[in-house]
Design an enzyme around this catalytic site. Structure first.
Site, PDB file in Angstrom:
ATOM      1  N   HIS A 183       0.854  -1.200   0.000  1.00  0.00           N
ATOM      2  CA  HIS A 183       0.000   0.000   0.000  1.00  0.00           C
ATOM      3  C   HIS A 183       0.884   1.241   0.000  1.00  0.00           C
ATOM      4  O   HIS A 183       1.936   1.276   0.628  1.00  0.00           O
ATOM      5  CB  HIS A 183      -0.968  -0.001   1.186  1.00  0.00           C
ATOM      6  CG  HIS A 183      -0.325   0.203   2.532  1.00  0.00           C
ATOM      7  ND1 HIS A 183      -0.154   1.455   3.092  1.00  0.00           N
ATOM      8  CD2 HIS A 183       0.155  -0.674   3.438  1.00  0.00           C
ATOM      9  CE1 HIS A 183       0.419   1.324   4.286  1.00  0.00           C
ATOM     10  NE2 HIS A 183       0.611   0.048   4.514  1.00  0.00           N
ATOM     11  N   ASP A 195       6.387   2.090   6.050  1.00  0.00           N
ATOM     12  CA  ASP A 195       4.980   1.679   6.027  1.00  0.00           C
ATOM     13  C   ASP A 195       4.202   2.555   5.045  1.00  0.00           C
ATOM     14  O   ASP A 195       3.611   3.547   5.446  1.00  0.00           O
ATOM     15  CB  ASP A 195       4.379   1.781   7.432  1.00  0.00           C
ATOM     16  CG  ASP A 195       2.965   1.234   7.505  1.00  0.00           C
ATOM     17  OD1 ASP A 195       2.616   0.395   6.662  1.00  0.00           O
ATOM     18  OD2 ASP A 195       2.217   1.661   8.392  1.00  0.00           O
ATOM     19  N   GLU A 229      -4.939   1.386   2.679  1.00  0.00           N
ATOM     20  CA  GLU A 229      -4.742   0.372   3.718  1.00  0.00           C
ATOM     21  C   GLU A 229      -4.836   0.982   5.100  1.00  0.00           C
ATOM     22  O   GLU A 229      -5.392   0.383   6.025  1.00  0.00           O
ATOM     23  CB  GLU A 229      -3.385  -0.312   3.541  1.00  0.00           C
ATOM     24  CG  GLU A 229      -3.179  -1.541   4.426  1.00  0.00           C
ATOM     25  CD  GLU A 229      -2.595  -1.243   5.798  1.00  0.00           C
ATOM     26  OE1 GLU A 229      -2.576  -2.146   6.652  1.00  0.00           O
ATOM     27  OE2 GLU A 229      -2.156  -0.090   6.027  1.00  0.00           O
ATOM     28  N   GLU A 230      -4.283   2.183   5.263  1.00  0.00           N
ATOM     29  CA  GLU A 230      -4.332   2.839   6.573  1.00  0.00           C
ATOM     30  C   GLU A 230      -5.760   3.220   6.958  1.00  0.00           C
ATOM     31  O   GLU A 230      -6.027   3.513   8.119  1.00  0.00           O
ATOM     32  CB  GLU A 230      -3.436   4.082   6.579  1.00  0.00           C
ATOM     33  CG  GLU A 230      -1.962   3.805   6.336  1.00  0.00           C
ATOM     34  CD  GLU A 230      -1.307   2.976   7.425  1.00  0.00           C
ATOM     35  OE1 GLU A 230      -1.977   2.684   8.441  1.00  0.00           O
ATOM     36  OE2 GLU A 230      -0.139   2.598   7.264  1.00  0.00           O
ATOM     37  N   GLU A 256       4.236  -5.695   4.391  1.00  0.00           N
ATOM     38  CA  GLU A 256       3.803  -4.717   5.383  1.00  0.00           C
ATOM     39  C   GLU A 256       4.974  -4.232   6.230  1.00  0.00           C
ATOM     40  O   GLU A 256       6.122  -4.610   6.007  1.00  0.00           O
ATOM     41  CB  GLU A 256       2.711  -5.319   6.278  1.00  0.00           C
ATOM     42  CG  GLU A 256       1.307  -4.809   5.965  1.00  0.00           C
ATOM     43  CD  GLU A 256       1.135  -3.319   6.229  1.00  0.00           C
ATOM     44  OE1 GLU A 256       2.025  -2.697   6.838  1.00  0.00           O
ATOM     45  OE2 GLU A 256       0.104  -2.779   5.828  1.00  0.00           O
ATOM     46  N   HIS A 332       4.851   5.071  12.052  1.00  0.00           N
ATOM     47  CA  HIS A 332       3.737   6.029  11.995  1.00  0.00           C
ATOM     48  C   HIS A 332       4.112   7.383  12.598  1.00  0.00           C
ATOM     49  O   HIS A 332       3.274   8.044  13.226  1.00  0.00           O
ATOM     50  CB  HIS A 332       2.493   5.474  12.703  1.00  0.00           C
ATOM     51  CG  HIS A 332       1.719   4.506  11.858  1.00  0.00           C
ATOM     52  ND1 HIS A 332       0.479   4.018  12.223  1.00  0.00           N
ATOM     53  CD2 HIS A 332       1.989   3.935  10.659  1.00  0.00           C
ATOM     54  CE1 HIS A 332       0.034   3.196  11.293  1.00  0.00           C
ATOM     55  NE2 HIS A 332       0.941   3.132  10.338  1.00  0.00           N
TER      56      HIS A 332
END
Length: 886
Positions: A183, A195, A229-230, A256, A332
């Protein structure tokens, strides 16, 4: 070395056999006591000196820990094959992340990143047009809805999110497809290099390598670059449930991240379909896999999920889930940048993915995987050098064979002439009881220390200083274990020969591990291979050293060979311990305000010490004294308590080379509450502040005094989700939050929420239809009042699911140019109004979240954000909350 000159053997059960020796004992010699019948002279057996024993065991542990770390630093083993170009993949990574954060719906995500991907894919298609493969591109923008039991359960609705799907197949076409998924979207305020931009960069280069092959693939490969995806796995759901290619997909690989860089680990496979694991083991150039990780992750202990779940649950296809797990402290956050990902990390991931995809795309098993569907696999790697995999049914047989061999070994000892009459069995049971009691008392004692640290306000002191936790809790646990066994040796067992006690406690440890092996095997867990290794190697080592131990006792030769026999299971077990700490230590920084991190960390350290020390108990009984070891451990513990209490270990760090940020979420929000008549009952505005770790604002208040407990919020139970704009249903994780008064927000594109119709059905329910037009991210909360219940709605599969304490949470997002969202639900009114509750039958609230563009900032946010210290990562946006009663 010293010798064991005591002659007393373990005798029949009963307290007197462990009583202190009387005056006659002083007259005992090596060959017996003067008042006893003559017997064969005893052989003088050696005992370990205290310092030597401490040096051997600590050196053994440190050596193996060093081997584990060395293996983790060795990202690429051998020379790259040259098929995968990591340099080109890095350029893709830098280009994708150069646009900044890419939340779904933003220009950066929907236009700039999609444009870059399409440009690169078109370039690959043009350059390989003359080859044996054909390449088809489809940009999908699906709309759909589903329910999921993640984070306690909620329903998701998405509208025109983006997928870029690329189909690579032989020019004659392919009937069966392999899916590779990444993603390219991110959370707000993070560039998302690990990510998951690096995975998309790897996939672009793998596509390039496969398309340039001169030998055609037998099957096709779909490369899915998903753009939502998030948003809790929305785009993958749109592909697997709606795309025309999905029906031909037979298996998938999902890439991932739960950290930044390092090695990518296989942590989920299946369900069943053992041929997928076999393919990975056979093809991967740098294997890194653990069935333990799979069973831990799928237990729900880790608060995370991946697209693997969507393909498994909604597509009914098997797959392999890989993720980067190192350095989850900056996952993140703004620190997840391309420069933190080593080129060797990209190279190893690319080598592995390319090799596995190539293997599967030429495998006959992909065409008819149903023939190979049944059964699970036991799989693990040894220091990243080789991977081991075998069917779980073979593992079950192997486990029971090892358990049987252990029981035969113990039964043989019990049948020896000196052990008949149940004496050995009673002594062994007693030893196991002492060991279990020591474990329990040790864990309890260390948890008391953790509680004291928490009460002192020093929680998470180890977040930046990990080895401080090892020194504090590890010293406490090790010291307590040694102390309890030393007391047992000196006072409970009295004058029993130490060599015999050492032998007995080895058997006790072996039996405890064997019991764990049988229990895990009976539960059907593939992780039972771990206790299997911890039984078979010590048992074999013990059998090989029986003669040496019998003739010489705890000689240096015996001790060295004994530890050598433990090396393989211990180094693997220490690797698993590293994985546990690598995952759970950063998670404590984002697990909310309700989970006490000291309890978690103290428990993990203590359990690691307990398991590692199981076969070291042997040595506690093979040394005459432990006073200097206990003194040293006690000194370390006292010093660490003083240092931690003094606040010398600050939890967070803003060091750019190794940041350990504190996560703070700030929403400048305006809340509006309407009564049953539709009139505004109240309205307020403020900056709503959430801390997602246990320390809350303890370290923030001295720096920003206006953020203090005087503005701490209280949950209003009569309002959906306490009356605050939760982006996700995580209020159970973070019950401490603060509300700093601020002026009203005025987004350029405010939400338009309206009731379109309300009608009573023939079956006694009330059907209500609504329309919503707002930003790309919104949350809908439904709270039926007491006595009322939702019976159906237009979301998910039509049946309202996952009731959270009487509330329902709907996560909404859309891509570009989405139409007005229309939904309905049917509610069964209460038989009688609740006089103590709110008016009406249901409270409906809608919250909006402005993650990008001009609407995401306000002057008040711009004013407060620079006040946060460098070690904090404040993530901010604008939101609104509107509640209605019906």
């Amino acid at each position: 070395m010293e010798s064991d000159t005591a002659v007393r053997r373990i005798k029949a059960s009963g307290a007197p056999r462990y009583a202190a020796l009387d005056g006659q004992a002083a007259r005992c010699e090596d060959n017996g006591c003067s008042g006893e019948p003559k017997r064969k002279p005893e052989v003088r057996l050696l005992l370990l000196q205290e310092g030597l024993a401490a040096a051997l065991l600590s050196g053994f542990v440190l050596l193996l820990w060093g081997v584990v770390h060395l293996s983790l630093q060795q990202l690429v083993i051998g020379e790259p094959s040259g098929d995968f170009n990591a340099g080109r993949a890095r350029r893709h990574l830098e280009q994708i992340t150069s646009v900044g954060p890419r939340p779904a719906g933003s220009q950066e995500n929907e236009v700039l990143t999609v444009g870059y991907l399409l440009g690169q894919i078109e370039d690959i298609r043009t350059r390989t047009a003359a080859g044996p493969h054909q390449l088809t591109v489809d940009v999908q923008r699906p709309t759909g809805s589903f329910s999921i039991d993640f984070l306690g359960g909620f329903t998701s609705f998405y509208d025109r999110v983006t997928n870029v799907a690329v189909r690579l197949e032989p020019k004659g076409g392919a009937q069966h497809l392999m899916l590779a998924n990444c993603h390219f979207d991110t959370v707000a305020n993070s560039p998302g290099a690990s990510d998951d931009a690096v995975s998309c960069a790897v996939m672009l280069e793998v596509l390039h390598a496969l398309a340039n092959q001169s030998t055609p693939l037998h099957h096709g490969v779909v490369f899915l670059f998903n753009g939502a995806e998030e948003n809790i796995l929305q785009a993958s759901h749109g592909f697997i449930t709606q795309h025309s290619w999905a029906k031909q997909v037979r298996a998938f690989i999902n890439l991932e991240a739960a950290g930044v860089g390092g090695k990518e680990v296989v942590f989920q496979t299946g369900p069943e379909n053992p041929w997928l694991v076999q393919a990975y083991v056979h093809a991967a150039k740098h294997p890194f896999a653990s069935v333990v990780g799979q069973e831990v992750f799928q237990s729900g202990v880790i608060p995370s999920d991946t697209d693997f779940r969507i393909y498994r649950d909604f597509g009914n296809i098997p797959g392999i889930d890989l993720a980067f797990i190192e350095n989850g402290f900056i996952y993140h956050t703004k620190y997840d940048t391309a420069d933190r990902i080593l080129t060797d990390s990209i190279q190893r991931a690319g080598d592995n993915i390319l090799a596995v995809l190539k293997h599967l795309a030429t495998s006959e098993k992909l065409a008819d995987s149903s023939q190979y569907r049944h059964g699970n696999m036991v799989f693990f790697d040894l220091l990243g050098v080789i991977a081991v995999a075998y069917p779980a049914r073979v593992g079950t047989i192997l486990n029971y064979m090892v358990a049987t061999a252990t029981f035969l070994y113990l039964a043989k000892k019990a049948s020896l002439p000196g052990n008949r009459g149940g004496r050995y069995v009673r002594d062994l049971a007693c030893a196991m009881g002492v060991a279990l009691l020591a474990w329990f008392v040790t864990l309890l004692s260390v948890l008391i220390v953790a509680l004291l640290i928490t009460l002192l306000g020093r929680s998470m002191f180890w977040y930046t200083h990990f080895y401080a936790a090892i020194c504090l809790y590890g010293a406490a646990a090790t010291g307590k274990l040694i102390l309890i066994h030393t007391l047992a040796k000196n006072f409970y067992y009295g004058g029993v020969r130490l060599v015999e006690l050492g032998d007995l406690y080895f058997d006790g440890s072996l039996l405890l591990w064997c019991c764990g092996l049988v229990w895990l095997t009976q539960r059907g867990l593939s992780s039972a291979y771990v206790p299997m290794l911890m039984v078979v190697f010590p048992l074999a080592t013990r059998l090989l050293l029986t003669k040496e131990f019998k003739n010489r006792g705890a000689s240096l030769k015996y001790s060295g060979l004994y530890l050598l026999g433990l090396a393989l299971p211990y180094v693997h077990f220490m690797f698993l311990i590293w994985v546990v700490f690598e995952i759970f230590t950063p998670i404590m920084g984002r697990s909310g305000t309700e989970i006490p991190p000291e309890v978690v960390m103290a428990s993990l350290v203590t359990l690691a010490i307990i398991f590692l020390s199981s076969y070291f108990l042997h040595f506690i009984y093979l040394v005459r004294s432990t006073k200097w070891i206990l003194t040293a451990l006690g000194s370390v513990f006292v010093v660490m308590v003083l240092l931690v209490s003094a606040g010398l270990f600050f939890p967070y760090s803003g060091n750019p080379n190794s940041p350990r940020p504190k996560r703070i979420f700030l929403q400048h929000t305006t809340r509006t509450f309407h009564n049953l008549q539709g009139q505004v009952e109240s309205r307020d505005s403020g900056i709503w502040i959430n801390s997602f770790d246990f320390t809350a604002v303890q370290h923030i208040t001295p720096i920003i005094p206006e953020i203090n407990d005087s503005i701490r919020t209280r949950c209003r139970e009569d309002r959906p989700f306490c009356g605050y704009p939760w982006f996700l249903p995580v209020k159970f994780l973070s019950r401490k939050n603060w509300y700093l008064p601020a002026p009203q927000v005025h987004p350029a594109s405010p939400v338009a929420f309206s009731l379109l119709s309300r009608e009573e059905t023939r079956w006694g329910t009330v059907k209500m239809t609504f329309s919503v037009k707002g930003p790309n991210h919104m949350s809908l909360y439904l709270m039926p009042h007491r006595g009322a219940s939702l019976s159906s709605w237009s979301l998910g599969d039509g049946t309202p699911q996952f009731d959270l304490n009487g509330e329902y949470f709907v996560f909404y997002s859309h891509g570009l140019d989405a139409p007005t969202w229309t939904f309905w639900f049917e509610i069964q009114p209460p038989a009688e109004p609740d006089p103590a509750g709110p008016e009406g039958m249901i409270s409906v609230a809608i919250s909006t979240h402005y993650f990008f563009g001009e609407d995401r900032r306000t002057p008040q946010l711009e004013e407060i954000l620079p006040k946060f210290p460098i070690w904090a990562f404040p993530s901010s946006w604008v939101s609104t909350y509107d509640m209605y009663r019906y």
